[in-house]
Design a protein around this motif. Structure first.
Motif, mmCIF file in Angstrom:
data_model
loop_
_atom_site.group_PDB
_atom_site.id
_atom_site.type_symbol
_atom_site.label_atom_id
_atom_site.label_comp_id
_atom_site.label_asym_id
_atom_site.label_seq_id
_atom_site.Cartn_x
_atom_site.Cartn_y
_atom_site.Cartn_z
ATOM 1 N N SER A 263 3.860 -12.458 6.577
ATOM 2 C CA SER A 263 5.178 -13.079 6.693
ATOM 3 C C SER A 263 5.040 -14.598 6.696
ATOM 4 O O SER A 263 4.453 -15.169 7.624
ATOM 5 N N SER A 264 5.562 -15.246 5.678
ATOM 6 C CA SER A 264 5.520 -16.712 5.632
ATOM 7 C C SER A 264 6.358 -17.314 6.755
ATOM 8 O O SER A 264 6.049 -18.388 7.269
ATOM 9 N N LYS A 265 7.420 -16.609 7.144
ATOM 10 C CA LYS A 265 8.251 -17.083 8.246
ATOM 11 C C LYS A 265 7.457 -17.115 9.555
ATOM 12 O O LYS A 265 7.567 -18.064 10.337
ATOM 13 N N LYS A 266 6.649 -16.094 9.786
ATOM 14 C CA LYS A 266 5.856 -16.057 11.022
ATOM 15 C C LYS A 266 4.697 -17.044 10.968
ATOM 16 O O LYS A 266 4.331 -17.630 11.987
ATOM 17 N N LEU A 267 4.126 -17.234 9.792
ATOM 18 C CA LEU A 267 3.046 -18.213 9.668
ATOM 19 C C LEU A 267 3.549 -19.626 9.941
ATOM 20 O O LEU A 267 2.762 -20.512 10.295
ATOM 21 N N ALA A 268 4.843 -19.852 9.762
ATOM 22 C CA ALA A 268 5.428 -21.165 10.031
ATOM 23 C C ALA A 268 5.863 -21.314 11.478
ATOM 24 O O ALA A 268 6.363 -22.368 11.867
ATOM 25 N N SER A 269 5.667 -20.283 12.288
ATOM 26 C CA SER A 269 6.104 -20.293 13.685
ATOM 27 C C SER A 269 4.930 -20.609 14.604
ATOM 28 O O SER A 269 3.871 -19.973 14.519
ATOM 29 N N SER A 270 5.105 -21.577 15.500
ATOM 30 C CA SER A 270 4.041 -21.933 16.447
ATOM 31 C C SER A 270 3.704 -20.755 17.350
ATOM 32 O O SER A 270 2.529 -20.510 17.660
ATOM 33 N N TYR A 271 4.722 -20.029 17.774
ATOM 34 C CA TYR A 271 4.487 -18.859 18.629
ATOM 35 C C TYR A 271 3.568 -17.858 17.940
ATOM 36 O O TYR A 271 2.588 -17.384 18.527
ATOM 37 N N HIS A 272 3.865 -17.513 16.692
ATOM 38 C CA HIS A 272 3.056 -16.526 15.984
ATOM 39 C C HIS A 272 1.657 -17.064 15.686
ATOM 40 O O HIS A 272 0.691 -16.297 15.672
ATOM 41 N N ARG A 273 1.538 -18.348 15.444
ATOM 42 C CA ARG A 273 0.193 -18.911 15.201
ATOM 43 C C ARG A 273 -0.658 -18.863 16.469
ATOM 44 O O ARG A 273 -1.880 -18.671 16.389
ATOM 45 N N LEU B 7 13.577 -22.287 20.316
ATOM 46 C CA LEU B 7 13.493 -21.147 21.214
ATOM 47 C C LEU B 7 12.848 -19.986 20.486
ATOM 48 O O LEU B 7 12.956 -19.865 19.271
ATOM 49 N N VAL B 8 12.169 -19.143 21.240
ATOM 50 C CA VAL B 8 11.467 -18.018 20.643
ATOM 51 C C VAL B 8 12.479 -17.019 20.124
ATOM 52 O O VAL B 8 13.410 -16.646 20.831
ATOM 53 N N GLN B 9 12.306 -16.584 18.909
ATOM 54 C CA GLN B 9 13.214 -15.620 18.316
ATOM 55 C C GLN B 9 12.621 -14.229 18.378
ATOM 56 O O GLN B 9 11.413 -14.044 18.331
ATOM 57 N N VAL B 10 13.504 -13.253 18.425
ATOM 58 C CA VAL B 10 13.065 -11.859 18.410
ATOM 59 C C VAL B 10 12.532 -11.527 17.036
ATOM 60 O O VAL B 10 13.113 -11.886 16.021
ATOM 61 N N LEU C 213 -5.906 -6.496 15.196
ATOM 62 C CA LEU C 213 -5.886 -6.546 13.739
ATOM 63 C C LEU C 213 -4.477 -6.277 13.206
ATOM 64 O O LEU C 213 -4.044 -6.911 12.237
ATOM 65 N N PHE C 214 -3.744 -5.370 13.830
ATOM 66 C CA PHE C 214 -2.371 -5.101 13.418
ATOM 67 C C PHE C 214 -1.506 -6.355 13.543
ATOM 68 O O PHE C 214 -0.711 -6.670 12.649
ATOM 69 N N MET C 215 -1.660 -7.077 14.659
ATOM 70 C CA MET C 215 -0.867 -8.294 14.838
ATOM 71 C C MET C 215 -1.229 -9.346 13.806
ATOM 72 O O MET C 215 -0.352 -10.044 13.268
ATOM 73 N N ILE C 216 -2.516 -9.483 13.514
ATOM 74 C CA ILE C 216 -2.953 -10.455 12.517
ATOM 75 C C ILE C 216 -2.359 -10.125 11.151
ATOM 76 O O ILE C 216 -1.837 -11.007 10.447
ATOM 77 N N ILE C 217 -2.419 -8.864 10.762
ATOM 78 C CA ILE C 217 -1.877 -8.450 9.463
ATOM 79 C C ILE C 217 -0.374 -8.690 9.412
ATOM 80 O O ILE C 217 0.160 -9.197 8.416
ATOM 81 N N ASP C 218 0.316 -8.354 10.494
ATOM 82 C CA ASP C 218 1.770 -8.532 10.536
ATOM 83 C C ASP C 218 2.143 -10.005 10.371
ATOM 84 O O ASP C 218 3.125 -10.338 9.690
ATOM 85 N N ILE C 219 1.383 -10.888 10.977
ATOM 86 C CA ILE C 219 1.668 -12.326 10.879
ATOM 87 C C ILE C 219 1.313 -12.862 9.498
ATOM 88 O O ILE C 219 2.073 -13.639 8.898
ATOM 89 N N LEU C 220 0.179 -12.446 8.955
ATOM 90 C CA LEU C 220 -0.259 -12.954 7.654
ATOM 91 C C LEU C 220 0.680 -12.543 6.534
ATOM 92 O O LEU C 220 0.789 -13.257 5.528
#
Length: 356
Positions: free
Chosen positions: A36-46, A351-354, A27-34
């Motif tokens: 951030s619009s930048k992370k929602l646009a990342s295939s890795y985070h999706r 490439l995957v970003q930190v 749940l923490f990871m889901i909240i962190d991704i939701l």
């Protein structure tokens, strides 16, 4: 094979703890991704988002079902068949989490080994979600059908099925383990080969290649790190499974195998969170060398839990943009070399970003 009262209570309590830890971490990871619009646009985070959602769907049922499901050893004819079928479905559906590990390894393989652009990854990405979810639904449905045919729901046996467990559940898990291992070894050797080649021409490409090598190394390391939660979770689980159903264990041996399964099996969400926040922890560790371990961990968790104020967000965003300019601009393929041109092009090698 019946357990003693103490063993039964232990097997009742431990899953509640491990499932709860994993659910909270996911749940923490889901909240962190939701957030951030930048992370929602990342295939890795999706992909991480999809894996976490499937984990919650599968594990939440395991957490609450014992409160209203009758014991399988106390069948008095009052078995709730629909609930029993739902439990069977979601217990087996957690194989979708296994397959998400495969798609995550495929993602790292494509962006590190094959040097795919963001546009190409985005075109393939729907299949990286359809495959694990579709596989989980298919296997869970087969499990329910086979159990209904054998009349196991009337007996209150809602956990699993020997045929499904042995042939279309556990065997694909080991195929997935093999695939994940091979893909990540290829990624590792690709980065290792690049570094060896770059060392030969160190004097010619030192300034230009260093950011790209650093980013490639970070991507490979994070991809490999995600393998360890997968191994820690599923290799002991499958060994214990076969020991219980196909081995010749004593009653205490069966209890020990079940205890191993209920401890290691549900913890993948927790281990995934550790890998997910590892780059952020390392960044804070580097920026705050004077801080103690607990202070850096606290700051990392606060960022993950989204306990941030406006000024922090503004500062972090500025820092993130600066990092992106220094890193993203170094991995554009142009004429066989990486240049600073077209850093914002959607077809740039990805490439995957930190995490910032």
């Amino acid at each position: 094979m019946a357990h003693t009262p103490a063993q039964a209570m232990t097997l009742f309590i431990f899953p509640k703890i491990t499932f709860s830890i994993s659910l909270i971490a996911s749940l923490f990871m889901i909240i962190d991704i939701l957030r951030s619009s930048k992370k929602l646009a990342s295939s890795y985070h999706r992909i991480i988002f999809g894996m976490s959602v499937c984990l919650i769907l599968a594990f939440a049922w395991n957490l609450v079902d014992f409160w209203f499901m009758p014991s399988e050893n106390e069948n008095n004819g009052n078995i709730n068949i629909p609930l029993c079928m739902m439990r069977r479905f979601f217990v087996i559906f957690d194989i979708s989490v296994v397959m998400y590990n495969v798609t995550l390894s495929i993602y790292y393989f494509l962006v590190v080994k094959c040097n795919w652009s963001r546009a190409r990854v985005c075109k393939l990405e729907p299949w990286l979600h359809i495959f694990p979810i579709g596989w989980g639904v298919m296997i869970a449905t087969i499990a329910v059908i086979l159990a209904e045919v054998d009349g196991e729901f009337e007996l209150g046996f809602c956990f699993g099925h020997s045929r499904v467990g042995g042939y279309v559940y556990v065997i694909p898990i080991w195929i997935a383990i093999t695939a994940v291992t091979v893909l990540n070894l290829i990624v590792y050797w690709t980065v290792r080969k690049q570094e060896t080649r770059n060392e030969r021409y160190h004097s010619f490409c030192q300034d230009e290649e260093r950011p790209r090598r650093k980013l490639s190394r970070q991507a490979a390391i994070q991809g490999v790190l995600y393998v360890f939660p997968f191994y820690i979770t599923w290799i002991p689980w499958t060994i214990c499974f076969f020991s219980i159903f196909y081995g010749n264990l004593t009653p205490n041996g069966v209890f020990a195998a079940w205890l191993c399964m209920v401890i290691t099996g549900p913890l993948q969400g927790f281990f995934n969170l550790l890998v997910y926040i590892a780059p952020r922890y390392l960044k804070y560790r580097k920026d705050r060398p004077e801080s103690s371990f607990l202070q850096v961990i606290g700051q990392t968790l606060r960022r993950t839990l989204c306990f941030r104020n406006v000024h922090q967000d503004s500062d972090d965003q500025h820092s993130s943009e600066s990092d992106d300019k220094s890193e993203d601009g170094s991995h554009i393929e142009h004429g066989g070399r990486r240049t600073l041109a077209s850093a914002t092009n959607s077809t740039e090698p990805l490439l995957v970003q930190v995490d910032d």
